[in-house]
Design an enzyme around this catalytic site. Structure first.
Site, PDB file in Angstrom:
ATOM      1  N   CYS A  13       0.845  -1.194   0.000  1.00  0.00           N
ATOM      2  CA  CYS A  13       0.000   0.000   0.000  1.00  0.00           C
ATOM      3  C   CYS A  13       0.884   1.248   0.000  1.00  0.00           C
ATOM      4  CB  CYS A  13      -0.930   0.008   1.215  1.00  0.00           C
ATOM      5  SG  CYS A  13      -0.076   0.274   2.782  1.00  0.00           S
ATOM      6  N   CYS A  16       3.356   1.657   2.762  1.00  0.00           N
ATOM      7  CA  CYS A  16       4.613   0.930   2.558  1.00  0.00           C
ATOM      8  C   CYS A  16       5.598   1.802   1.771  1.00  0.00           C
ATOM      9  CB  CYS A  16       4.365  -0.366   1.793  1.00  0.00           C
ATOM     10  SG  CYS A  16       3.367  -1.572   2.680  1.00  0.00           S
ATOM     11  N   ASP A 434      11.872  29.083 -30.929  1.00  0.00           N
ATOM     12  CA  ASP A 434      13.072  29.475 -31.676  1.00  0.00           C
ATOM     13  C   ASP A 434      12.716  29.457 -33.156  1.00  0.00           C
ATOM     14  OD1 ASP A 434      15.890  29.928 -32.181  1.00  0.00           O
ATOM     15  OD2 ASP A 434      15.948  27.830 -32.825  1.00  0.00           O
ATOM     16  N   ASP A 660      16.078  23.915 -30.645  1.00  0.00           N
ATOM     17  CA  ASP A 660      16.783  22.713 -31.117  1.00  0.00           C
ATOM     18  C   ASP A 660      18.298  22.844 -31.107  1.00  0.00           C
ATOM     19  OD1 ASP A 660      17.015  24.559 -33.240  1.00  0.00           O
ATOM     20  OD2 ASP A 660      17.254  22.930 -34.673  1.00  0.00           O
ATOM     21  N   ASP A 664      20.209  27.290 -27.610  1.00  0.00           N
ATOM     22  CA  ASP A 664      18.902  27.355 -26.952  1.00  0.00           C
ATOM     23  C   ASP A 664      18.931  26.730 -25.557  1.00  0.00           C
ATOM     24  OD1 ASP A 664      17.653  28.506 -29.210  1.00  0.00           O
ATOM     25  OD2 ASP A 664      17.441  26.534 -30.138  1.00  0.00           O
TER      26      ASP A 664
END
Length: 776
Positions: A13, A16, A434, A660, A664
């Site tokens: 549970c 735990c 970008d 990308d 960046d």
């Protein structure tokens, strides 16, 4: 610091999970620990100079559970140890459910006259004999339900309590109480009490909870379906060319540099680069992109994708745990093992839940016994409180949805690094894009080449050779465009060794340009702003520069020995999907912003083309993070100066950055959610929170829609889990008895508890039906 994932065993549970988390956190050298009950995973960040995995495992063992380090290598589906273990556990549970279910049915039928108070003539009296019920109930309690008592005893020795503690106390109380009227029925009669037994309640509760646990296990197994699907994508064999012979070997035995032959219809076994032949490849299984991609020599191929048309040979460049598919699997596993901030309230409640329920149960017994003087009523309400309480529903509410959501993201070509990113995405108010490689295709082409002296005895080709020679040292898309243009003009470039010897003192200045010596001549290539900073006279080509910029082209200047010699006009086509995706983002109520280092005129031309109104142009890489920070500080309603607007302005705007390139990375890290285009650089992907594998901006829309669907699902789960416990516990305690004279049967309480967690997991599994909405 090192990060590791541990597979946990023995948890029953959410309490735990809290015990395991506390045990790991107590180890000296552990910096951070997160235990996901739904995924049965622990994500641990630790200092290897102070501790190691063995010490962490020992701490988990001491807490009464076990931890196994996750393997780096991805396994074939038939080697899925976790799946096999789950199947064994389910088979054992199934046997116990059948045994306890059949015995419980017999006990309930025998108890119907007592339970209903009506004479039922076809049920013989001996079926409700207390000795028979004792004999039938004992194996149900101590064989079928043995795990509850064993785990409760372990928890007691650790001075903790779990759901197993509640079940053991509840069923044990009903069983032990029933022993007295069984062995001493006359004493009860002399005291004016009916010697009723509740063996059937104990047996039925065990049967129902085991059934709930079986259904929960099966449902939880389905939450990992995305991982198994990804692993199942691997090609089993590879046709490798060794010693001029073609041999078939298992994909796991491919080594770096192997030349592999792939025929039409076959899966590509590992990542590599085509060296001979051409084909179209279906990459949908890893990118989510349905259109096949044309590949030629020099192009990269991804393992697990399918070759559609031609045959080709490729060289293996990434194998084993380094393949693209293996990295996807690892990222999804990490995301599924992480915790979302929305789970924090449930975690805080779970910490005191079981002790609080035990306290309520004791108070219930004392209250009803004192008020009514009826030990039977006190017993029924106490057992009902213990049995109906369900911390599991709280523990499963968030992680099951996160597991399904991140897996669904991977199926759609969206890699989500953590639950926090998935949650944050639904709060976004602004998307910063970008330009190069994100809005545009990232493959710029030289369209204009203008020299100061025009065409004079090959002078322009010599300038082009100098420019391409130095740009060959840069990874920037504009540099690649210059090199490609030089090659198309049949300009002979130096080979690698000669190139290294001729180009010296190469320096790339982020956001400005590059410079260095080529054949002892000082070359500088970059922006108009940079030339002005260098105090290089640009007047000779000023009109040409203005003309090219007016056309929306990026212009780079070429200076030799501090003198302008030429300019290049470079155009980068907008991605076909950009306009539609940006319009869709705006329809979703998001502000879309363009951020670029390019000149303002070019940026505004591209922005008009795709429908973006707000543009930040001529921004250097080190300034991009500052722009993101300024957007975050604006607040949700922009720049209003009235009192209400200022209040709103105090709340930070949640901003995503999509890029990308290496330049960046700082902005991706600064943003609340950084999204990297998967076709970009490794640095950008590493700095981001979400990776869009295909490079299509539609992935942004899908990621946000998935985040919204997942958070909506989590809120439904949490609402049900909290309402269930808030309403169920008082009802079980008898709050309705003074009004309606109605008490909740412990059997019904057991059924409700058993199916509460099942309903939460089942609701989470609805996310598997998620389909992104496509805006037209």
């Amino acid at each position: 610091m090192e990060n590791t994932n541990l597979k946990l065993q023995g948890m029953s549970c959410a309490s735990c999970a809290k015990n395991v988390e506390d045990a790991i956190a107590s180890v000296q050298g552990v910096n951070e620990c997160s235990v996901n009950f739904g995924a049965e995973l622990a994500s641990v960040i630790y200092d290897p100079s102070q501790t190691d995995i063995a010490a962490i495992q020992n701490a988990v063992d001491a807490a009464g559970y076990s931890a196994i380090p996750m393997q780096d290598e991805i396994l074939a589906p038939e080697d899925d140890t976790e799946q096999r273990e789950r199947q064994v556990e389910n088979r054992q549970l199934t046997r116990k459910v059948w045994v306890s279910g059949i015995i419980s049915a017999i006990l309930v039928i025998g108890s119907l006259p007592m339970m209903t108070g009506l004479p039922i003539h076809f049920i013989p009296a001996w079926m409700h004999h207390s000795w028979l019920q004792l004999v039938l109930t004992t194996p149900v309690l101590f064989w079928c339900g043995s795990s509850f008592f064993i785990n409760a005893w372990k928890a007691l020795k650790r001075h903790t309590a779990t759901m197993d503690t509640l079940v053991a106390i509840g069923t044990g109380t009903a069983y032990c109480y029933s022993l007295f009227p069984t062995f001493l029925p006359q004493w009860f009669i002399t005291q004016g009490l009916t010697p009723d037994v509740y063996f059937e309640a104990a047996a039925v509760i065990i049967a129902l909870i085991l059934l709930g646990r079986l259904l929960e296990n099966r449902a939880k197994g389905q939450t990992s379906e995305a991982i198994r699907k990804l692993i199942g994508l691997q090609a089993k064999t590879a046709r490798v060319i060794r010693n001029h012979q073609e041999i078939d070997i298992p994909s796991a035995e491919v080594i770096l540099g192997d030349i592999i032959l792939v025929r039409p219809g076959e899966k590509i076994p590992v990542d590599g680069e085509i060296v001979e032949g051409a084909s179209t490849i279906d990459e949908a299984m890893v990118t989510g992109e349905s259109v096949s991609v044309k590949k030629h020599p020099g192009d990269e191929v991804i393992g697990a994708t399918i070759n559609k048309t031609g045959s080709f040979k490729f060289k293996a460049t990434r194998v084993g745990k380094d393949t693209f598919l293996a990295q996807i699997v690892k990222l999804v596993q990490q995301a599924q093992g992480s915790k979302a901030p929305i789970q924090s309230l449930a975690d805080r409640v779970t910490g005191w839940f079981v002790p609080a329920v035990i306290a309520i149960a004791i108070a219930t017994f004392i209250l009803w016994y004192n008020i009514m003087g009826n030990i039977t009523m006190a017993l029924i309400t106490t057992v009902g409180v213990l049995i109906i309480a369900c911390p599991c529903a709280l523990g499963l509410a968030t992680p099951t949805s996160i597991m399904v959501g991140t897996g669904k993201g991977a199926e759609n070509g969206i890699l989500i690094k953590g639950a926090e990113s998935l949650e944050m995405a639904h709060k976004l108010r602004a998307i910063v894009l970008d330009k190069t490689g994100t809005i545009t295709q990232g493959k710029p082409t030289v369209t204009d080449f203008v020299t100061v002296r025009g065409i004079t005895d090959g002078n322009e080709l010599n300038i082009l050779r100098l420019a391409a020679s130095i740009e060959k040292n840069s990874e920037h898309p504009l540099a690649e465009a210059v090199v490609r243009y030089a090659q198309s003009q049949k300009v002979e470039l130096h080979d690698a060794k000669e190139f290294e010897a001729r180009v010296r003192s190469f320096v790339a200045i982020a956001g400005s340009g590059v410079q260095g010596y080529v054949s002892d001549r000082w070359i500088q290539i970059g922006t108009h702003r940079w030339m002005n900073e260098l105090r290089i006279d640009t007047s000779d080509l000023q009109k040409d520069w203005e003309r090219l910029e007016y056309l929306g082209k990026t212009v780079i200047w070429i200076a030799v020995e501090q003198k302008i010699e030429a300019i290049m006009g470079i155009a980068d086509a907008v991605k076909p999907s950009s306009v539609k995706a940006i319009r869709a983002l705006q329809k979703m109520g998001l502000e879309v912003v363009m951020l670029t280092g390019d000149n303002r005129r070019t940026a505004e031309v591209i922005a008009r083309e795709v429908g973006i109104e707000r543009v930040f142009a001529e921004v250097r890489p080190e300034q991009k993070a500052s722009v993101i920070a300024s957007l975050q500080e604006e607040g949700e309603r922009g720049k209003g100066e009235d009192r209400e607007s200022k209040k709103i302005k105090a709340r930070a705007k949640i901003v995503a950055m999509v890029g990308d390139g290496i330049n960046d990375a700082p902005a991706l890290a600064q943003a609340d959610v950084g999204m990297a285009i998967g076709t970009g650089t490794d640095v950008a992907i590493a700095a981001s929170d979400i990776t869009l594998i295909s490079g299509d901006l539609q992935g942004i829309i899908t990621a946000i829609q998935l985040s919204r669907a997942t958070i909506r699902n989590i809120r439904q789960n949490l609402f049900f889990a909290f309402i269930y416990n808030i309403a169920g516990i008082p009802i079980a305690a008898g709050i309705l008895y003074p009004l309606f004279g109605w008490l909740l049967s412990p059997i019904i309480a057991g059924a409700a508890m058993a199916f509460s967690s099942v309903s939460v997991v089942t609701n989470a599994l609805r996310l598997r039906n998620f389909q992104p909405k496509i805006f037209v």
